[in-house]
Design a protein around this motif. Structure first.
Motif, PDB file in Angstrom:
ATOM      1  N   GLN A 131      -9.060  10.989   2.289  1.00 28.40           N
ATOM      2  CA  GLN A 131      -8.585  11.069   0.913  1.00 28.40           C
ATOM      3  C   GLN A 131      -9.179  12.268   0.195  1.00 28.40           C
ATOM      4  O   GLN A 131      -8.496  12.928  -0.598  1.00 28.40           O
ATOM      5  N   THR A 162       4.456   2.161  -4.993  1.00 26.79           N
ATOM      6  CA  THR A 162       3.859   2.337  -6.315  1.00 26.79           C
ATOM      7  C   THR A 162       4.962   2.288  -7.356  1.00 26.79           C
ATOM      8  O   THR A 162       5.972   2.995  -7.236  1.00 26.79           O
ATOM      9  N   GLU A 208     -10.489   8.256  -8.277  1.00 33.40           N
ATOM     10  CA  GLU A 208     -10.063   7.445  -7.146  1.00 33.40           C
ATOM     11  C   GLU A 208     -11.027   7.487  -5.964  1.00 33.40           C
ATOM     12  O   GLU A 208     -11.040   6.560  -5.161  1.00 33.40           O
ATOM     13  N   ARG A 217      -4.945   4.788   2.986  1.00 37.88           N
ATOM     14  CA  ARG A 217      -5.874   3.733   3.392  1.00 37.88           C
ATOM     15  C   ARG A 217      -5.183   2.793   4.361  1.00 37.88           C
ATOM     16  O   ARG A 217      -4.877   1.635   4.056  1.00 37.88           O
ATOM     17  N   ASN A 218      -4.863   3.319   5.539  1.00 37.39           N
ATOM     18  CA  ASN A 218      -4.172   2.505   6.539  1.00 37.39           C
ATOM     19  C   ASN A 218      -5.071   2.331   7.753  1.00 37.39           C
ATOM     20  O   ASN A 218      -6.223   2.742   7.761  1.00 37.39           O
ATOM     21  N   GLN A 231       0.818  -1.209   0.000  1.00 39.73           N
ATOM     22  CA  GLN A 231       0.000   0.000   0.000  1.00 39.73           C
ATOM     23  C   GLN A 231       0.854   1.262   0.000  1.00 39.73           C
ATOM     24  O   GLN A 231       0.363   2.342  -0.320  1.00 39.73           O
ATOM     25  N   PRO A 265      -7.062  -6.929  -7.790  1.00 43.28           N
ATOM     26  CA  PRO A 265      -7.283  -6.821  -6.345  1.00 43.28           C
ATOM     27  C   PRO A 265      -7.472  -8.163  -5.673  1.00 43.28           C
ATOM     28  O   PRO A 265      -6.960  -8.406  -4.588  1.00 43.28           O
ATOM     29  N   LYS A 267      -3.438   5.833  -1.926  1.00 40.79           N
ATOM     30  CA  LYS A 267      -3.358   4.424  -1.558  1.00 40.79           C
ATOM     31  C   LYS A 267      -2.734   4.267  -0.182  1.00 40.79           C
ATOM     32  O   LYS A 267      -3.155   3.424   0.617  1.00 40.79           O
ATOM     33  N   GLN A 321      -1.851   9.074  -6.719  1.00 39.84           N
ATOM     34  CA  GLN A 321      -2.485   7.786  -6.430  1.00 39.84           C
ATOM     35  C   GLN A 321      -1.741   7.054  -5.321  1.00 39.84           C
ATOM     36  O   GLN A 321      -2.355   6.378  -4.487  1.00 39.84           O
ATOM     37  N   ALA A 322      -0.434   7.182  -5.303  1.00 43.93           N
ATOM     38  CA  ALA A 322       0.343   6.546  -4.246  1.00 43.93           C
ATOM     39  C   ALA A 322      -0.012   7.125  -2.883  1.00 43.93           C
ATOM     40  O   ALA A 322      -0.123   6.392  -1.887  1.00 43.93           O
TER      41      ALA A 322
END
Length: 1477
Positions: A454, A416, A470, A441-442, A413, A1222, A438, A434-435
């Motif tokens: 986000q 990238t 996204e 999302r922890n 996660q 995914p 991503k 995007q990185a």
């Protein structure tokens, strides 16, 4: 302390710099750093009146006090020599470059060189502005800092003294420090994407700052952007953090009082082992440790600085987020791998650019693989592919690299991989953003909170494309109320794309705009906004300002309404009422407490209302539109106007506001922008009205006179007239309505001759000569007569006839019948004038809108014709007064004669109704202004020539009247050909003049010879003067006047029709409200009005035709119809825009670019797929060859061979460039958990011990690992009675009994008996890279307890929340003071205790027994090993997880748990978090 002088670098003698005392810096106390409230987090200092010299002086005093450098104070000769062959110190500097005290330092003689002792801090001597010689005039900033400088000081310097805006994003670019080659396309993509993300998001780029490697690539990217962009405010902030001791030509940067600027020469040829600074960076932080030529000194400070910046919170537009950070990697070596590993370990997302070489390519090659396939042999193979210097990679080094790469890839996660042309991925900026999303999302953000976080990032970056692709996906369903805080932030930050996005996703302005929201928006107006300044003036004049306390904000919506009332005009009512005393506390809002923060107080509290308060505004779209317009936010206002209901009125009001604000705006550019935008909104109003008029003329005319409650109870027509919207008023539909009003109840197709004939012979009305609009008037004769004579067109022509009769009678009296005593005709004139005076008085006091006498007087005298009327009446009164006095009879007649001229001029206003004469009268008025200014030029020549002529010809003329004649009158007539006869002496005749000037009827004779009777003045001079005078006046000035008239005519002629149509309304309105009888019969009407107003007290009423208040149902239907046609107008505008040649060319260009990109991507995919298929085919062929070889060998031996020797068919591998779906990725990650991961982190928590690297394949004890040599570590504990002994002595450890209950300590494992080797137990899950007990209490298993308390998530009405058909579960979590993460409320248990220590700290003691009973009733869901970072080879944690679920929200124990839980000694907070759905 002993004074010390600055270092002498090289052969440069720094003489005359003065001596500065050495100072020690208290890193905790920095002057001026924390003095202002939140000063550290201001994006930019406010504009200051200080000049550049004063700013430089302040900087020159602040930096030496707070920022230090490092100097070697003890010279120790080194075995190494300098590049020039000179003896150097252990620090790397030559003897000449040391201080004199360092060479004579007797204190340290005989001691080895120690940087901690022999390098000291002193005030820095290198800071200021830097200019690169020969590379343009771009000025950067630089400073030399000690490696121990606090990050807060550097951050303060950058934001407060260098004036940098606080970034929305921090991009740390790392990689190869030496020049390397990249593919041209990849280089172009990287440069474009990196600068784009920095420029669009307001990011800081941080690099090594040198002119080599990846730093050079970044610098060239910034340079290309600056060359191709003209956007002044979009400069990319590029900060270089370099080592001072490795900078070539750094002696030019040394200026003890600051270099303003310091000239730096970029000399790559002579740099040797040093490096030059990159000229394309904007700021440099040069880190000094007192040494020369040692690289990597800046890395610790850069790491600390980046971490400090990423912990800061930036607030903008009501949104406060921690500044995100991302690491971008190109190429690189061992140091780059450590940087990536540290970044991943600290939770920083990394973007690896595949194809750039070395470390970046090694990681990119294995990033898609499962961890189990990333083996030591694979890493060795990849290293041999991308590294030429394989001799540096020993076996232990390869093992270390394998372990680090496994840990990097494991946290997918945060990782990238950017690949050129991968899945349409064309820009690095998309990959970077995007990185970051991503990585967000922890486990710190659960469910909707994660998506909300986000969205905050996307809004802060102003990247609506990222939000669309996204965030606003089918995966997350957004409630409109959840978007309200971000909607507020987007409005304040002026991000129209996000406002449009939120409206598309369900945000309703009626629900969004409340009193508090609107007040918050006005509280956050930009300080530079003109409306903000006007609000401050209103607040300063507030009568109650002294009673207000500073803690309570004084701004309320009625203050806004007051400013808007000034801008819109007094004809409107206040848009926001003044609140009652009981409402003031509700409408006030303490702005400092409203903040949308990731942690802490949230802007969402702004939308938590009590049900008893009516917080919604009358028209929310109107409120937002006004808020956007007053700040001149064009795009934002356009989006909001498209949502409006009363769109024509809104457009006209916006235009009015912009015109009024442009008059007071001091900035010329802003004023012009406002006027242009005002014209645009006027055109929008015309466009929508045109659509309405085409559809239905009658309903369109209703829109003109409809009273709008939302816009101050005014009408579209009134607003257009007050704003001087000539284009709108001259529209055919508006003029048709005015014509309809002009004709009253008569049909507009009646001829004027028919009306005039009926006026003179009114019985013709009953013959049907004129027609009426209403059929009922055909049968009712009395109503027909009233309707005819009340029509404005009839009243107007009756007044014309009456006025002509008055002028004729007035002229007859002046010329024929002016007797000593007034005749009956003269008395009629006086009565007639009295009726005119009464009518003017009625107009002055006619006040149906309740404006007040002063306002009505101001409006009355604002009209030129009213001023002319008043002047004529006053002059007539003056003449009448003189006329009635016998002694002044003749002067009275003269005054009345002049007054007759003024009454005749009044006819011009009457003729303005004519379509032929009206425009010409307008042109005449404009030309009169030209004549007025022309007279100033003409007076200069007339007076100058007249005075010169009079002085030359006449000697001492004392008669004033003849002086005026000679100077002005004769000079003026000369222009028209009446040249004086005596000016040249030819026609001189003494009989026509008086020699001594005694004859009052003759001019004084010019200078002459009395004996010869000839003129004595210089004839040649007067002739020359006359010729020059005629040349300039007749030819130059008069032709100039003609040219001015021509220009005015051409200019006015284009708009004459508009101006005439606009001014036509005033005449129509005047006669529409005028009594029907003409003067002097109008006195009867005035008597009737006097009785109605004074005696009966009946208020005046405005006629329905000019102002009409509709019923609610009718008004709603009319507005709905208007909205429908507004949509048609907007669609037509879009269609017309697409049909423009420029737009069509742009669309075609965009399509061509898209096709080219798609073709490039397709070509890359095909070529890549072909290469992968060929590689797979080659591998299969090699496998077949080996199989055939085995078959041949087996047949040769005479048997079929053994089964073990048979090669297995090689499976076809998936392409390396293929990303995991995914689902498959989840399976890979699940499969990665074969061994413990957290227990093998290289850095052991809370101590400097580093584990031995253990790759996954070497974890099992059964696997041979020859070089495995882990360190031994057991932490010191305060409570030594309950822990095992410290140390590795077998004597101390032999007393411990394993796999049994050892006293109070249970050393049994849930996984069965474990192995004991050399007196130490072995971790049943394998190697960890560390021996000993670590920070755990005892060797072997350390038992813990983790209660899992859950409940169903419920709505406000108590119903269980569901996502699709699944119920949403919440789990109870806590956050400890020493941790940044949420965790289950559990931990290790002391020997003999039931509840864990941590649980007892955060749970109140009186609840311990109840919680123990809850655990007994719970269900055990797990028992076994815990992958904890504190585990070692000989000590580990095992836990029991007990589930306690509350099915009912009214459960007594649940209510009791919520009441007694939390805020204990060791907890920072607790709460219910989304678990699963």
């Amino acid at each position: 302390m002993e004074p010390s002088s600055p270092r002498k670098l090289g052969s440069v003698q720094e003489e005359g710099f003065g001596m500065q005392p050495q100072r020690t810096v208290d890193l905790g106390l920095v002057p001026n750093l924390w003095r202002s409230n939140s000063g550290l987090f201001r994006s930019r200092r406010p504009p200051s009146a200080l000049g550049n010299s004063e700013k430089q002086e302040n900087l020159s005093s602040w930096i030496p006090e707070n920022i230090k450098k490092k100097e070697c104070v003890y010279f120790v000769e080194s075995a190494k020599m300098s590049d020039a062959g000179k003896v150097v110190c252990e620090c790397g500097y030559t003897r000449e470059q040391h201080l004199e005290e360092a060479i004579k330092a007797h204190v340290f003689q005989g001691k080895e060189w120690d940087p901690k002792k022999h390098v000291q801090e002193m005030p820095t001597d290198a800071f200021g502005d830097i200019v690169f010689t020969g590379l343009g005039q771009k000025v950067g900033k630089y400073v030399r800092v000690s490696q121990d400088t606090p990050s807060s000081v550097i951050y303060h310097l950058m934001t407060q003294h260098w004036g940098l805006d606080v970034p929305n994003l921090l991009i740390s670019v790392t990689g190869g420090a030496k020049n390397f080659n990249m593919k041209l396309r990849l280089k172009s993509i990287f440069r474009r994407g990196l600068v784009k993300v920095a420029q669009t998001t307001g990011a800081w780029l941080i690099t090594g700052g040198s002119h080599a490697g990846v730093m050079k690539q970044v610098g060239e990217a910034v340079r290309d952007f600056n060359l191709s962009s003209s956007y002044k405010e979009g400069d990319v902030i590029t900060i270089g953090v370099a080592t001072w001791g490795t900078v070539h030509n750094r002696e030019s940067l040394v200026h003890p009082m600051g270099g303003f600027p310091a000239e730096y020469v970029l000399d790559e040829e002579g740099q040797g082992n040093l490096t030059c600074l990159d000229s394309n960076h904007s700021h440099f932080i040069l880190v000094d440790d007192g040494t020369h030529g040692r690289y990597g000194v800046e890395i610790p400070l850069r790491t600390r600085l980046e971490k400090f910046i990423s912990e800061q919170t930036k607030e903008k537009g009501g949104v406060a987020i921690k500044i995100p950070i991302v690491c971008v990697v190109l190429e690189g070596g061992p140091g780059t791998l450590n940087t990536i590993y540290n970044a991943i370990t600290n939770g920083t997302p990394c973007v690896i650019v595949a194809g750039s070489g070395r470390v970046a390519d090694v990681i990119a090659q294995v990033a898609h693989l499962p961890i189990s396939e990333i083996t030591i042999s694979l890493i060795q193979k990849k290293l041999s592919m991308f590294f030429q210097e394989m001799e540096i990679f020993t076996e232990s080094r390869i093992v270390e690299w394998t372990k680090k790469i496994q840990d990097i890839v494991r946290r997918r996660q945060l990782l990238t991989i950017f690949r050129e042309g991968k899945d349409g991925q064309q820009d690095v900026d998309i990959a970077i953003l995007q990185a970051l999303l991503k990585a967000s999302r922890n486990h710190d953000h659960f469910g909707h909170e994660n998506w909300d976080h986000q969205l905050k990032l996307a809004v802060a970056w102003n990247r609506v494309d990222i939000a669309r692709s996204e965030i606003f996906t089918d995966e997350q369903q957004w409630k409109p109320s959840d978007l309200h805080p971000m909607m507020t932030a987007a409005l304040i930050s002026n991000k129209p794309d996000f406002v449009k996005l939120f409206l598309e996703n369900g945000v309703q302005l009626k629900e969004f705009v409340t009193w508090d929201t609107l007040l918050y928006l006005y509280e956050n107006l930009a300080p530079s906004c003109l409306f903000h300044c006007k609000l401050q003036k209103v607040l300063a004049e507030e009568p109650e300002r002294l009673a207000c306390t500073p803690a309570v904000p004084r701004l309320q919506m009625h203050h806004v309404a007051q400013v808007l009332h000034e801008l819109l005009g007094d004809f409107t009512k206040p848009l926001y009422p003044r609140p009652r005393h009981s409402d003031r506390s509700r409408l006030s809002l303490p702005v400092p407490h409203i903040k949308l923060n990731v942690q802490g107080v949230s802007l969402r509290s702004l939308y938590k209302r009590s049900s008893g308060h009516v917080t919604f505004t009358v028209d929310p779209v109107r409120d937002l539109l006004i808020w956007a317009i007053i700040q001149n936010r064009q795009e934002l206002a356009e989006i909001i106007w498209a949502q409006s209901q009363d769109c024509i009125m809104a457009a006209l009001a916006c235009s009015k506001l912009l015109k009024e604000l442009s008059k007071e705006e001091e900035d010329t550019d802003s004023s012009e922008e406002m006027l242009a935008l005002a014209d645009e909104y006027e055109l929008r109003a015309i466009g929508v009205f045109t659509e309405c008029y085409r559809k239905d003329e009658e309903r369109a005319q209703k829109l003109l006179i409809r009273v709008s409650e939302a816009w101050g109870k005014t009408t579209c027509l009134k607003l257009a007239l007050e704003a001087k919207h000539m284009k709108f008023v001259s529209h055919g539909g508006v003029q048709a309505f005015l014509t309809k009003v002009w004709w009253g109840q008569l049909c507009v197709d009646n001829g004027l001759w028919q009306v005039m004939l009926c006026m003179l012979v009114f019985p013709l009305l009953f013959t049907g000569l004129v027609s009426f609009r209403e059929k009922r008037l055909q049968s009712d004769r009395s109503a027909r007569v009233r309707a005819f004579f009340s029509a404005p067109v009839v009243i107007f022509h009756l007044n014309i006839l009456s006025y002509f009769a008055f002028l004729w009678l007035f002229a007859h009296v002046l010329m024929v019948d002016f007797q000593a005593s007034p005749s009956w005709r003269e008395c009629i004139v006086y009565c007639w004038l009295f009726s005119l005076v009464c009518e003017e008085t009625r107009q002055l006091f006619y006040n149906p809108n309740g404006f007040g006498l002063l306002k009505m007087a101001s409006l009355y005298f604002s009209d030129f014709w009213n001023k002319l009327d008043v002047g004529a009446i006053l002059l007539f009164i003056a003449g009448l007064t003189c006329r009635l006095i016998p002694a002044t009879l003749y002067p009275g007649r003269i005054i009345l004669s002049l007054d007759f001229i003024m009454f005749c001029l009044r006819l011009m206003h009457i003729f303005t109704v004519s379509k032929t004469l009206g425009p010409k009268i307008i042109i005449v008025k404009r030309m009169m202004k030209d004549v007025f200014f022309f007279l100033f030029l003409l007076a200069v020549w007339v007076v100058s020539f007249g005075v010169a002529k009079q002085a030359i010809l006449i000697h001492n003329e004392n008669r004033v009247d003849w002086i005026f004649r000679g100077v002005v009158y004769h000079s003026y007539l000369t222009m028209f050909g009446q040249i004086p006869a005596y000016i040249d002496g030819v026609n001189f005749d003494p009989e026509h003049c008086s020699p001594n000037g005694t004859d009052p009827y003759k001019p004084k004779c010019p200078e002459s010879d009395t004996t010869l009777h000839e003129p004595a003045f210089p004839e040649w001079l007067t002739v020359i003067l006359l010729c020059l005078y005629l040349l300039f006046t007749n030819i130059l000035l008069l032709n100039l006047l003609i040219a001015m008239f021509n220009y005015t005519f051409q200019q006015v002629q284009e708009h004459t029709d508009q101006i005439w149509k606009f001014q036509r309304h005033d005449l129509i309105e005047e006669y529409h409200g005028r009594p029907p009888a003409p003067p002097p019969l109008i006195l009867l009407n005035h008597l009737q009005l006097l009785v109605r107003r004074v005696i009966l007290k009946i208020p005046p009423k405005r006629h329905k035709q000019l102002k009409n208040k509709l019923e609610k149902n009718e008004e709603a239907a009319l507005l709905s119809w208007e909205i429908y046609l507004k949509e048609n107008y907007l669609q037509n505008q879009q269609y017309q825009l697409k049909r423009r040649p420029e737009q069509r060319v742009q669309d075609i260009g965009n399509k061509v670019d898209t096709m080219v990109e798609l073709l490039d991507v397709d070509r890359m995919k095909r070529s890549g797929s072909l290469e992968q298929r060929l590689a797979s085919l080659e591998e299969q062929m090699a496998q077949i060859a080996r199989a055939l070889h085995w078959i041949v060998r087996a047949l040769r031996d005479g048997g079929l061979g053994s089964e073990a020797d048979a090669p297995a068919p090689a499976p076809q591998k998936a392409p390396e460039e293929q990303d995991l779906t995914p689902g498959s990725r989840q399976k890979v990650e699940d499969g990665d958990d074969l061994y413990h991961v957290n227990a093998r982190h290289l850095l052991y928590p809370s101590c400097p011990v580093t584990r031995f690297p253990v790759p996954d394949e070497k974890v099992p004890w059964e696997t041979e690992f020859v070089i495995y040599d882990p360190p031994f570590y057991t932490a010191e504990r305060k409570d030594k009675a309950i822990v095992d002994p410290v140390g590795s002595s077998l004597e101390l450890l032999s007393k411990i009994s394993y796999n049994t209950v050892d006293g109070l300590v249970d050393r049994r494992s849930f996984h069965g008996p474990y192995t004991v080797c050399d007196g130490l137990p072995l971790n049943p899950m394998g190697r960890t890279g560390l021996r000993g007990c670590g920070s755990l209490s005892c060797f072997g298993p350390n038992h813990a307890l983790h209660p899992v308390v859950t409940r169903w998530r419920r709505n406000q009405d108590g119903a269980i929340c569901r996502k699709s058909i699944k119920k949403v579960l919440e789990v109870l979590v806590v956050k400890h003071l020493w941790s940044e993460h949420w965790a289950l409320p559990g931990g290790s248990r002391e020997p003999g205790e039931t509840l864990p220590r941590k649980l007892k700290r955060i749970l109140r003691q009186e609840f311990w027994p109840s919680f123990e009973s809850l655990l007994k009733q719970g269900v055990e869901v797990y028992r076994g090993y815990v992958d904890d970072p504190r585990n070692t080879d000989n000590a580990w944690i095992e836990t029991v997880a007990i589930s306690v679920h509350f099915q009912d929200q009214n459960d007594v124990e649940l209510k009791r748990l919520n009441s007694v839980w939390g805020w204990g000694r060791g907890s920072e907070g607790w709460g219910w978090r989304l678990a699963c759905s």
